[in-house]
Write an enzyme that holds these catalytic residues in place. Structure first.
Site, PDB file in Angstrom:
ATOM      1  N   TYR A  12       0.855  -1.190   0.000  1.00 16.85           N
ATOM      2  CA  TYR A  12       0.000   0.000   0.000  1.00 16.85           C
ATOM      3  C   TYR A  12       0.893   1.244   0.000  1.00 16.85           C
ATOM      4  O   TYR A  12       1.322   1.729   1.048  1.00 16.85           O
ATOM      5  CB  TYR A  12      -0.919   0.028   1.217  1.00 16.85           C
ATOM      6  CG  TYR A  12      -1.900  -1.111   1.320  1.00 16.85           C
ATOM      7  CD1 TYR A  12      -2.213  -1.917   0.231  1.00 16.85           C
ATOM      8  CD2 TYR A  12      -2.539  -1.385   2.529  1.00 16.85           C
ATOM      9  CE1 TYR A  12      -3.115  -2.956   0.338  1.00 16.85           C
ATOM     10  CE2 TYR A  12      -3.450  -2.422   2.636  1.00 16.85           C
ATOM     11  CZ  TYR A  12      -3.728  -3.213   1.548  1.00 16.85           C
ATOM     12  OH  TYR A  12      -4.618  -4.254   1.665  1.00 16.85           O
ATOM     13  N   SER A  59     -12.997  -5.821   1.134  1.00 19.48           N
ATOM     14  CA  SER A  59     -14.060  -5.373   0.229  1.00 19.48           C
ATOM     15  C   SER A  59     -15.429  -5.817   0.737  1.00 19.48           C
ATOM     16  O   SER A  59     -16.246  -6.342  -0.020  1.00 19.48           O
ATOM     17  CB  SER A  59     -13.813  -5.900  -1.197  1.00 19.48           C
ATOM     18  OG  SER A  59     -14.530  -5.159  -2.145  1.00 19.48           O
ATOM     19  N   PRO A  60     -15.707  -5.613   2.033  1.00 21.83           N
ATOM     20  CA  PRO A  60     -16.953  -6.121   2.618  1.00 21.83           C
ATOM     21  C   PRO A  60     -18.202  -5.403   2.134  1.00 21.83           C
ATOM     22  O   PRO A  60     -19.311  -5.916   2.302  1.00 21.83           O
ATOM     23  CB  PRO A  60     -16.744  -5.910   4.122  1.00 21.83           C
ATOM     24  CG  PRO A  60     -15.841  -4.723   4.203  1.00 21.83           C
ATOM     25  CD  PRO A  60     -14.895  -4.883   3.042  1.00 21.83           C
ATOM     26  N   LEU A  61     -18.028  -4.222   1.532  1.00 24.55           N
ATOM     27  CA  LEU A  61     -19.174  -3.490   0.983  1.00 24.55           C
ATOM     28  C   LEU A  61     -19.140  -3.493  -0.542  1.00 24.55           C
ATOM     29  O   LEU A  61     -19.843  -2.711  -1.184  1.00 24.55           O
ATOM     30  CB  LEU A  61     -19.191  -2.053   1.516  1.00 24.55           C
ATOM     31  CG  LEU A  61     -19.379  -1.942   3.035  1.00 24.55           C
ATOM     32  CD1 LEU A  61     -19.252  -0.503   3.494  1.00 24.55           C
ATOM     33  CD2 LEU A  61     -20.728  -2.519   3.457  1.00 24.55           C
ATOM     34  N   GLY A  63     -18.467  -0.231  -2.160  1.00 25.58           N
ATOM     35  CA  GLY A  63     -19.537   0.758  -2.007  1.00 25.58           C
ATOM     36  C   GLY A  63     -20.851   0.366  -2.631  1.00 25.58           C
ATOM     37  O   GLY A  63     -21.871   1.041  -2.435  1.00 25.58           O
ATOM     38  N   LEU A  64     -20.878  -0.739  -3.363  1.00 24.87           N
ATOM     39  CA  LEU A  64     -22.103  -1.153  -4.045  1.00 24.87           C
ATOM     40  C   LEU A  64     -23.219  -1.446  -3.054  1.00 24.87           C
ATOM     41  O   LEU A  64     -24.397  -1.157  -3.317  1.00 24.87           O
ATOM     42  CB  LEU A  64     -21.813  -2.385  -4.902  1.00 24.87           C
ATOM     43  CG  LEU A  64     -22.790  -2.719  -6.033  1.00 24.87           C
ATOM     44  CD1 LEU A  64     -22.970  -1.543  -6.979  1.00 24.87           C
ATOM     45  CD2 LEU A  64     -22.298  -3.948  -6.794  1.00 24.87           C
ATOM     46  N   LEU A  65     -22.863  -1.999  -1.885  1.00 25.61           N
ATOM     47  CA  LEU A  65     -23.880  -2.371  -0.896  1.00 25.61           C
ATOM     48  C   LEU A  65     -24.438  -1.170  -0.125  1.00 25.61           C
ATOM     49  O   LEU A  65     -25.346  -1.329   0.693  1.00 25.61           O
ATOM     50  CB  LEU A  65     -23.310  -3.414   0.071  1.00 25.61           C
ATOM     51  CG  LEU A  65     -23.217  -4.828  -0.518  1.00 25.61           C
ATOM     52  CD1 LEU A  65     -22.306  -5.711   0.317  1.00 25.61           C
ATOM     53  CD2 LEU A  65     -24.604  -5.453  -0.636  1.00 25.61           C
TER      54      LEU A  65
END
Length: 322
Positions: free
Chosen positions: A62, A208-210, A213-215
């Site tokens: 990163y 990437s739990p969301l 941002g889609l969720l």
């Protein structure tokens, strides 16, 4: 709210903070996010800690260590101590051998400015060495007190077994496997990774739990927002009109549950993730603005009931990634 991470002695919040976005726009990977100011990073870290998050996940790749530095600077600026905050970072294995692990640990320590490495992870399963060779080097670092626990990332079920078997030979255990997992990407439930994690007592760390941002549902309600996205997200199938239409039933139910709990769809999606598999799954949403950090911590303040967890699982199976 704390739970033990895998077979380790780490008592961590179910949510950690993913720190990829602290890369300062540096390097190929770091350019995925805009460069954040030191003040914003410190604010994000402060809000996370105040809200109950007690661990932070960063990596060598990163920004080539810039994220590690930024995290350490933020923790120092707000007067945090190692008892308040746990740090997880990762070694980048691509085009390297296991011998790089001891050769580069000093750089990780320098970038983190003395912050202990509570969890050191192999970032990818691809290197010139076997998982066993990598774990042998990790075990040496653990025995020398330079890291506390060992994890992996993106490892298959078979490679998880190999890593845990190698660590057991040193009297250690594999703590975690960091993989992509969300209501819209449940492949680890079908490829043996989740089942193996439960069998071995290894924690799953969901990145990437969301689903980028889609969720959140905001793109479903205002598809025009997709055109304003920078980076590769806007080209993802999930953000196209057909993808948004396919996942709309899940978003509708997330919004209904959000209204019930005084939360947001994102918070409901995170709550499902950390509760649907007992205490096996931890999640590391990111935050590029202080309000995102406030949003994250709220996901740990309520609990979906068993029927709601089941219903969301069924809906996501109909419209998630196959």
């Amino acid at each position: 709210m704390r739970r033990r991470m895998g077979a380790s002695d780490l008592e961590l919040s179910p949510l950690g903070l993913g720190c990829w976005q602290f890369s300062k726009g540096s390097g190929l990977v770091g350019k995925f996010w805009p460069a954040l100011s030191d003040a914003d990073i410190a604010s994000i870290v402060r809000i996370s800690l105040a809200g109950g998050i007690n661990w932070f996940d960063t990596a060598e790749v990163y920004g080539g260590g810039r994220s590690e530095e930024a995290l350490a600077d933020a923790l120092n600026a707000i007067g945090a101590s190692p008892g308040d905050a746990r740090v997880a970072t990762k070694w980048w294995p691509v085009l390297r051998t296991a011998g790089s692990i001891p050769r580069t640990i000093g750089e990780r320590e320098r970038r983190l400015k003395g912050w202990p490495i509570d969890l050191y992870q192999v970032h990818q399963p691809f290197s010139f060495s076997s998982a066993t060779a990598e774990m042998n080097e990790m075990a040496k670092l653990a025995k020398a007190g330079r890291i506390r626990h060992v994890g992996v990332s993106n490892f298959s079920a078979a490679k998880m077994r190999e890593a845990d078997r190698a660590l057991r030979a040193h009297g250690l255990r594999l703590t975690s496997n960091q993989v992509k997992y969300s209501l819209l990407d449940r492949r680890i439930e079908r490829n043996g990774v989740l089942e193996t994690a439960k069998e071995l007592g290894v924690a799953i760390i969901a990145y990437s739990p969301l689903e980028q941002g889609l969720l959140s549902g905001k793109f479903h309600r205002d598809p025009g927002l997709v055109k304003r996205l920078s980076g590769p997200r806007r080209f993802s199938p999930g953000f196209r009109a057909a993808g948004l239409q396919r996942t709309l039933p899940l978003i509708d139910r997330l919004e209904e549950l959000a209204a019930k709990y005084g939360a947001s769809p994102s918070q409901v999606a995170l709550n499902w993730l950390i509760l649907a598999n007992g205490e096996t799954v931890f999640a590391i949403p990111g935050a590029s603005k202080p309000r995102h950090a406030e949003e994250n911590v709220r996901a740990m303040t309520f609990a979906l009931d068993a029927e709601e967890l089941r219903e969301l699982a069924e809906l996501s199976a109909l419209c998630g990634r196959r």
